[in-house]
Design an enzyme around this catalytic site. Structure first.
Site, mmCIF file in Angstrom:
data_model
loop_
_atom_site.group_PDB
_atom_site.id
_atom_site.type_symbol
_atom_site.label_atom_id
_atom_site.label_comp_id
_atom_site.label_asym_id
_atom_site.label_seq_id
_atom_site.Cartn_x
_atom_site.Cartn_y
_atom_site.Cartn_z
ATOM 1 N N ASN A 195 -86.857 71.382 14.552
ATOM 2 C CA ASN A 195 -87.252 72.594 13.820
ATOM 3 C C ASN A 195 -88.565 73.168 14.340
ATOM 4 O O ASN A 195 -88.596 74.233 14.916
ATOM 5 C CB ASN A 195 -87.439 72.284 12.330
ATOM 6 C CG ASN A 195 -86.178 72.560 11.516
ATOM 7 O OD1 ASN A 195 -85.207 73.067 12.033
ATOM 8 N ND2 ASN A 195 -86.221 72.213 10.243
ATOM 9 N N ASP A 207 -79.534 69.550 5.982
ATOM 10 C CA ASP A 207 -80.286 69.824 7.215
ATOM 11 C C ASP A 207 -81.232 68.677 7.555
ATOM 12 O O ASP A 207 -81.456 68.361 8.720
ATOM 13 C CB ASP A 207 -81.108 71.112 7.054
ATOM 14 C CG ASP A 207 -80.220 72.321 6.860
ATOM 15 O OD1 ASP A 207 -79.239 72.463 7.592
ATOM 16 O OD2 ASP A 207 -80.513 73.116 5.939
ATOM 17 N N GLY A 208 -81.812 68.090 6.501
ATOM 18 C CA GLY A 208 -82.772 66.999 6.714
ATOM 19 C C GLY A 208 -82.122 65.810 7.405
ATOM 20 O O GLY A 208 -82.772 65.106 8.180
ATOM 21 N N ASP A 210 -104.263 79.605 7.483
ATOM 22 C CA ASP A 210 -103.831 78.283 7.022
ATOM 23 C C ASP A 210 -103.260 77.442 8.154
ATOM 24 O O ASP A 210 -103.195 76.219 8.044
ATOM 25 C CB ASP A 210 -102.773 78.426 5.918
ATOM 26 C CG ASP A 210 -103.407 78.745 4.574
ATOM 27 O OD1 ASP A 210 -104.652 78.815 4.510
ATOM 28 O OD2 ASP A 210 -102.664 78.927 3.587
HETATM 29 N N1 LIG Z 1 -92.447 76.585 2.881
HETATM 30 C C1 LIG Z 1 -91.355 76.106 3.460
HETATM 31 O O1 LIG Z 1 -90.300 76.752 3.564
HETATM 32 C C2 LIG Z 1 -91.413 74.734 4.050
HETATM 33 C C3 LIG Z 1 -92.515 73.914 3.850
HETATM 34 C C4 LIG Z 1 -92.493 72.652 4.432
HETATM 35 C C5 LIG Z 1 -91.397 72.237 5.211
HETATM 36 N N2 LIG Z 1 -90.350 73.063 5.360
HETATM 37 C C6 LIG Z 1 -89.206 72.712 6.201
HETATM 38 O O2 LIG Z 1 -88.611 71.499 5.843
HETATM 39 C C7 LIG Z 1 -88.201 70.878 7.045
HETATM 40 C C8 LIG Z 1 -87.965 69.428 6.802
HETATM 41 O O3 LIG Z 1 -86.739 69.328 6.101
HETATM 42 P P1 LIG Z 1 -86.433 68.102 5.146
HETATM 43 O O4 LIG Z 1 -85.012 68.228 4.709
HETATM 44 O O5 LIG Z 1 -86.891 66.851 5.825
HETATM 45 O O6 LIG Z 1 -87.430 68.391 3.971
HETATM 46 P P2 LIG Z 1 -87.112 68.848 2.466
HETATM 47 O O7 LIG Z 1 -86.242 67.803 1.839
HETATM 48 O O8 LIG Z 1 -88.411 69.202 1.849
HETATM 49 O O9 LIG Z 1 -86.216 70.143 2.658
HETATM 50 C C9 LIG Z 1 -86.697 71.359 3.094
HETATM 51 C C10 LIG Z 1 -85.600 72.416 2.987
HETATM 52 O O10 LIG Z 1 -85.569 73.112 4.221
HETATM 53 C C11 LIG Z 1 -84.223 73.259 4.607
HETATM 54 N N3 LIG Z 1 -84.146 73.282 6.059
HETATM 55 C C12 LIG Z 1 -84.545 72.343 6.938
HETATM 56 N N4 LIG Z 1 -84.286 72.742 8.180
HETATM 57 C C13 LIG Z 1 -83.708 73.966 8.075
HETATM 58 C C14 LIG Z 1 -83.216 74.895 9.013
HETATM 59 N N5 LIG Z 1 -83.316 74.664 10.325
HETATM 60 N N6 LIG Z 1 -82.683 76.055 8.568
HETATM 61 C C15 LIG Z 1 -82.603 76.314 7.248
HETATM 62 N N7 LIG Z 1 -83.069 75.487 6.309
HETATM 63 C C16 LIG Z 1 -83.612 74.318 6.715
HETATM 64 C C17 LIG Z 1 -83.499 72.048 4.054
HETATM 65 O O11 LIG Z 1 -82.123 72.346 3.889
HETATM 66 C C18 LIG Z 1 -84.189 71.848 2.747
HETATM 67 O O12 LIG Z 1 -83.560 72.573 1.731
HETATM 68 C C19 LIG Z 1 -89.326 71.150 8.001
HETATM 69 O O13 LIG Z 1 -88.918 71.044 9.330
HETATM 70 C C20 LIG Z 1 -89.713 72.558 7.606
HETATM 71 O O14 LIG Z 1 -89.058 73.522 8.409
HETATM 72 C C21 LIG Z 1 -90.336 74.307 4.796
HETATM 73 N N1 LIG Z 2 -80.623 58.375 7.252
HETATM 74 C C1 LIG Z 2 -81.787 58.733 6.728
HETATM 75 N N2 LIG Z 2 -82.807 57.847 6.600
HETATM 76 C C2 LIG Z 2 -83.997 58.211 6.058
HETATM 77 N N3 LIG Z 2 -84.254 59.438 5.579
HETATM 78 C C3 LIG Z 2 -83.288 60.358 5.664
HETATM 79 C C4 LIG Z 2 -81.999 60.061 6.247
HETATM 80 N N4 LIG Z 2 -81.236 61.170 6.182
HETATM 81 C C5 LIG Z 2 -82.001 62.123 5.606
HETATM 82 N N5 LIG Z 2 -83.218 61.632 5.295
HETATM 83 C C6 LIG Z 2 -84.305 62.375 4.638
HETATM 84 O O1 LIG Z 2 -83.869 62.738 3.348
HETATM 85 C C7 LIG Z 2 -84.383 64.022 3.015
HETATM 86 C C8 LIG Z 2 -83.304 64.892 2.395
HETATM 87 O O2 LIG Z 2 -82.237 65.026 3.292
HETATM 88 P P1 LIG Z 2 -81.326 66.319 3.354
HETATM 89 O O3 LIG Z 2 -82.131 67.527 3.705
HETATM 90 O O4 LIG Z 2 -80.193 65.997 4.244
HETATM 91 O O5 LIG Z 2 -80.845 66.438 1.883
HETATM 92 P P2 LIG Z 2 -80.947 67.670 0.921
HETATM 93 O O6 LIG Z 2 -82.372 68.059 0.790
HETATM 94 O O7 LIG Z 2 -80.211 67.277 -0.305
HETATM 95 O O8 LIG Z 2 -80.090 68.735 1.705
HETATM 96 P P3 LIG Z 2 -80.246 70.327 1.851
HETATM 97 O O9 LIG Z 2 -80.509 70.534 3.309
HETATM 98 O O10 LIG Z 2 -78.907 70.801 1.448
HETATM 99 O O11 LIG Z 2 -81.379 70.806 1.001
HETATM 100 C C9 LIG Z 2 -84.965 64.603 4.303
HETATM 101 O O12 LIG Z 2 -86.380 64.610 4.211
HETATM 102 C C10 LIG Z 2 -84.550 63.665 5.387
HETATM 103 O O13 LIG Z 2 -85.564 63.453 6.366
#
Ligand SMILES: NC(=O)c1ccc[n+]([C@@H]2O[C@H](COP(=O)([O-])OP(=O)(O)OC[C@H]3O[C@@H](n4cnc5c(N)ncnc54)[C@H](O)[C@@H]3O)[C@@H](O)[C@H]2O)c1
Ligand SMILES: Nc1ncnc2c1ncn2[C@@H]1O[C@H](COP(=O)(O)OP(=O)(O)OP(=O)(O)O)[C@@H](O)[C@H]1O
Length: 453
Positions: A295, A218-219, A325
């Protein structure tokens, strides 16, 4: 009262400003901007194939009343590898048409009347089974591949996919500079892969790229969306966690093949356009550069141990004061992310609306809200009674400090993120909450036991 009046004025100004910004983007897309689109040609250095922002000479946007059309007229480069070297050949960016698809119908039938007033009776059109379908009108030519960093499996898949798309599908491939370096470290074969040198070129990507493929989770989709501050090309997410895509390369090839052929079922994911307005700003136009989120935007207390004190307005109406918070303003796509963790509902991504979800409110009666898509929300750190500043963060990134009196204004952005479905919007949503979140997973009750007579 002064705070309220000021906030109401700013909310109205906020909406006008967002509309002005949308108009600006339209101009940029149609090549009528103040010349930013027509910047100087980017040189083609020996070891780096680069994008140029000069290739976009003129684009036409064709949005008929029925469906959404996209036509971009671009000037082609002299080779497949470099945009904008020669300015005399006109090429069409792959155009497509969006239409509503009804269950059981394969035709392109479009229906737009949601409310009918025939004979004075108000009726609503049946629309529960609508699925948006994207049909290519010309073949896609350029694919941008974005990958999650530091993943060996993603790196291998990326190299394999690039080779296949180039050799079998004859597509132009664009990747991030980091990925191009990685590919060239593996083999000089990949020298045809294009990238950009200057971050400003990213602003013009939407005019050159027909399709975005993301390899990650998703990230990575959030990352892809954040690269497009205006219109977004269709995104095909390859989720690492989804074994369907990765069990063998034949499967991803078949899937990409079907995407390139079309039609594609897509989900139009709404985004939020956010602006920070400092207390000292005299008007909305002094707002900082806007940020678009897929998001959510979060306003929280950061490392402060004090409650946030946030005054919230929806258009001209006072909503509430958040003492807790913080607050999450989420899209429906983001409803399964942070908002869910804070107690918000999970909402189908095609539902147009904005989720208003408090984070640990210090109140017994603060339930989350879902507001309609057309509203402008304004959240102000209370100027006089706040014990601390607050922090705004955008899709979990780019934290900005908000002083007492500063405000965040947010409304639905005019540029959604079209993501390709595996099956259709609803099946994909349900599968993501089942597989990704294990929603309502419970041991099945045993058969033997007491029963109604
Ligand atoms: N307490 C929490 O659940 C919490 C806290 C901080 C941020 N987040 C989420 O993490 C997002 C950033 O994601 P990231 O990947 O850069 O950070 P990250 O690597 O910390 O991952 C956060 C997790 O949220 C999941 N996620 C992100 N968007 C989602 C969606 N639309 N639906 C379901 N799951 C989703 C990702 O798959 C990942 O497992 C923020 O937009 C926020 O929504 C969640
Ligand atoms: N091309 C990119 N360049 C820099 N940062 C990236 C890039 N793609 C993803 N990221 C960052 O890497 C982090 C992890 O990415 P992603 O959520 O895709 O992986 P994951 O956590 O392994 O997946 P999941 O959603 O299955 O938990 C995210 O914070 C995202 O912003």
């Amino acid at each position: 009262m002064r705070t309220v009046a000021k906030a109401l004025r700013r909310a109205a100004e906020g909406k006008a400003s967002a509309q002005a910004e949308a108009a600006e983007w339209k101009l940029l897309s149609s090549g009528e901007s103040n010349g930013e689109c027509d910047g100087e040609r980017t040189g083609n250095s020996a070891d780096q194939t680069v994008l140029s922002n000069q290739t976009h000479e003129k684009s036409e946007v064709c949005c008929g009343k029925n469906g959404i059309c996209s036509h971009e007229v671009l000037r082609d480069g002299d080779t497949n590898y470099n945009f904008g070297v020669v300015r005399n050949r006109v090429m069409r960016k792959a155009s497509f048409k969006l239409s509503w698809r009804y269950k059981g119908e394969n035709s392109d039938q479009q229906k737009h009347d949601i409310v009918s007033f025939e004979k004075g009776n108000i009726t609503t059109a049946e629309r529960s089974s609508k699925q948006i379908s994207l049909k290519w009108e010309t073949q896609p030519q350029t694919v941008l591949i974005l990958t999650k960093p530091n993943s060996a499996s993603v790196r291998i898949l990326c190299a394999e996919m690039v080779r296949w798309l180039k050799e079998q599908k004859k597509l132009n491939i664009v990747v991030e500079p980091r990925v191009r370096v990685e590919l060239l470290t593996d083999s000089s074969y990949y020298s045809f892969v294009q990238t950009w040198q200057d971050d400003k070129e990213i602003l013009l990507l939407h005019m050159k790229v027909d399709l975005v493929v993301t390899l990650g989770g998703d990230g990575t989709v959030l990352w892809a969306a954040s690269m497009f501050k205006g219109p977004v090309p269709p995104i095909v997410p390859f989720s690492l966690g989804n074994p369907q895509h990765y069990s063998d390369s034949e499967q991803y090839r078949e899937y990409l093949d079907s995407i390139l052929r079309g039609p594609i079922s897509i989900t139009l994911r709404h985004r939020l356009l956010c602006r920070v307005i400092r207390d000292e700003a005299k008007n909305e136009y002094e707002a900082e550069e806007s940020i678009i989120v897929l998001n959510e935007v979060t306003i929280d207390r950061g490392i402060s141990s004090f409650l946030t004190n946030l005054e919230c307005y929806c258009d001209n109406s006072f909503v509430t004061c958040v003492q807790g918070d913080g607050l999450i303003l989420s899209t429906t796509s983001g409803s399964t992310a942070y908002s869910l963790a804070a107690g918000g509902s999970m909402v189908h991504p095609q539902v147009p609306g904005i989720l208003f979800t408090p984070i640990c409110p210090h109140s017994l009666s603060f339930r989350p809200l879902i507001l309609p898509e057309h509203v402008t929300l304004r959240v102000q750190v209370v100027p006089f009674n706040s014990r601390s500043h607050a922090w705004a963060s955008f899709d979990g990134k780019d934290r900005k400090r908000l002083e007492p009196g500063d405000a965040l204004v947010c409304s639905l952005a005019p540029w959604p993120v079209p993501t390709a479905c595996q099956v259709d919007s609803t099946s994909d949503f349900l599968r993501s909450i089942h597989d990704g979140l294990h929603w309502n997973l419970r041991k099945t009750q045993s058969f033997d036991g007491p029963r109604d007579p």
